[in-house]
Design a protein around this motif. Structure first.
Motif, short mmCIF file in Angstrom:
data_model
loop_
_atom_site.label_atom_id
_atom_site.label_comp_id
_atom_site.label_asym_id
_atom_site.label_seq_id
_atom_site.Cartn_x
_atom_site.Cartn_y
_atom_site.Cartn_z
N ALA A 44 66.93 42.72 33.54
CA ALA A 44 66.81 41.58 34.45
C ALA A 44 65.87 41.90 35.61
CB ALA A 44 68.18 41.18 34.97
N ALA A 45 65.93 43.13 36.10
CA ALA A 45 65.05 43.53 37.20
C ALA A 45 63.60 43.57 36.74
CB ALA A 45 65.48 44.90 37.74
N VAL A 46 63.38 44.06 35.53
CA VAL A 46 62.02 44.08 34.98
C VAL A 46 61.51 42.65 34.82
CG1 VAL A 46 60.60 44.71 32.98
CG2 VAL A 46 62.34 46.30 33.83
N SER A 47 62.35 41.77 34.29
CA SER A 47 61.97 40.38 34.12
C SER A 47 61.65 39.74 35.46
CB SER A 47 63.10 39.61 33.43
OG SER A 47 62.81 38.23 33.36
N ALA A 48 62.45 40.01 36.48
CA ALA A 48 62.23 39.44 37.80
C ALA A 48 60.90 39.92 38.37
CB ALA A 48 63.37 39.81 38.73
N MET A 49 60.56 41.18 38.14
CA MET A 49 59.28 41.71 38.60
C MET A 49 58.13 41.03 37.88
SD MET A 49 56.71 43.93 37.44
CE MET A 49 57.58 44.96 36.24
N GLU A 50 58.24 40.87 36.56
CA GLU A 50 57.14 40.31 35.76
C GLU A 50 56.93 38.83 36.04
OE1 GLU A 50 57.19 43.32 31.89
OE2 GLU A 50 57.78 41.22 31.65
N THR A 51 57.97 38.13 36.45
CA THR A 51 57.84 36.69 36.74
C THR A 51 57.63 36.43 38.22
OG1 THR A 51 60.24 36.44 36.98
CG2 THR A 51 59.30 36.07 34.77
N CYS A 52 57.59 37.50 39.03
CA CYS A 52 57.42 37.41 40.49
C CYS A 52 58.62 36.79 41.19
CB CYS A 52 56.15 36.64 40.85
SG CYS A 52 54.64 37.42 40.27
#
Length: 278
Positions: A44-52
């Protein structure tokens, strides 16, 4: 916590890091969950980073450099730019000047200047402000504020003068313990060879003169030896470059400094106030 509105307001460095990280992850054939496992973050943290939805923290950028950077230093170099994205809008341009300054003359009237704040003091101050901020935003701003301290040890060295109102030292922010640690930190800062710290005493106006009545100011000398003045009233910002105006502010600052206690007297006062809080 990631927030949907961040996707719309994310700065250019945050967006670029997100795109590069996603591209490199996909080139390596990693899922978000697999990358998260390698860098010590959740999918989820990686996804949040990739989607800004959530800008990468310093810790995440270091880990991304280790796993995805291929020794190029992409994410390492991105750290300072991503930090700038996290600053309040009115401060982003000024912080670039601050980072490169060869000299700073600062006057703080309400709270300890951000360059001199401890992490606990900054967290209490930012977290207790109005309007209230979500916890993740408080942590972003604290992290960004602490990163500014690199200026103290930067090469070439920056010369920093700061005048603090005595009321700043007596105003408890956070708790007596937080304030005591803040005062002790100020005392340590005052002992640095590139720092001159003075206190403007509460009774400086007894003789009818109080040069600080018009409020805070920050004066910057750039690497090109231009002189600028920065003001930030009520979350607005004003950068002054007109030589005549800058000269007037410089003269006012000189008068404020002349009315302050000397560096040794100021250090003694700070140490006494810290002792009173034991």
């Amino acid at each position: 916590m990631a927030r949907a509105e961040n996707k719309e307001t994310a700065g250019p460095a945050t967006r670029l890091v997100a795109e590069i990280a996603k591209m490199l992850r996909e080139q390596m054939g990693l899922t978000q969950e697999e990358l998260g496992a390698k860098i010590g973050f959740s999918a989820a943290a990686v996804s949040a980073m990739e989607t800004c939805a959530q800008p990468a923290s310093d810790e995440m950028l270091v880990a991304l450099e280790r796993v995805l950077g291929h020794g190029l230093g992409i994410f390492e170099r991105a750290r300072s730019y991503v930090r700038i994205d996290k600053y309040p809008a009115q401060f982003k341009n000024y912080v670039l000047l601050e980072q490169r300054a060869v000299g700073l003359c600062l006057y703080a009237t309400l709270v300890v200047h951000g360059l001199f704040q401890t992490e606990a003091y900054a967290r209490a101050l930012i977290g207790g402000g109005y309007p209230p901020l979500p916890e993740h935003r408080v942590e972003e701003l604290v992290e960004a504020r602490m990163a500014r301290k690199a200026l103290f040890d930067r090469e070439p060295v920056a010369l920093i003068e700061v005048v603090l109102e005595e009321s700043v030292l007596r105003r408890t922010i956070g708790s007596p313990e937080v304030m005591r640690d803040q005062l002790l930190h100020l005392a340590e800062c005052a002992k640095r060879r590139n720092v001159t710290l003075q206190v403007l005493p509460l009774d400086c106006g007894l003789l009818g003169e109080y040069a600080g009545a018009r409020g805070e100011m920050e004066m910057v000398e750039t690497p090109d030896h231009d002189h600028l003045v920065y003001l930030e009233p009520q979350d607005e910002s004003l950068l002054i470059s007109d030589p005549a105006k800058v000269s007037a502010y410089a003269q006012r600052y000189a008068k404020i400094r002349s009315q302050a206690l000397g560096p040794r007297e100021s250090l003694g006062l700070i140490e006494r106030l810290a002792g009173d809080r034991e």
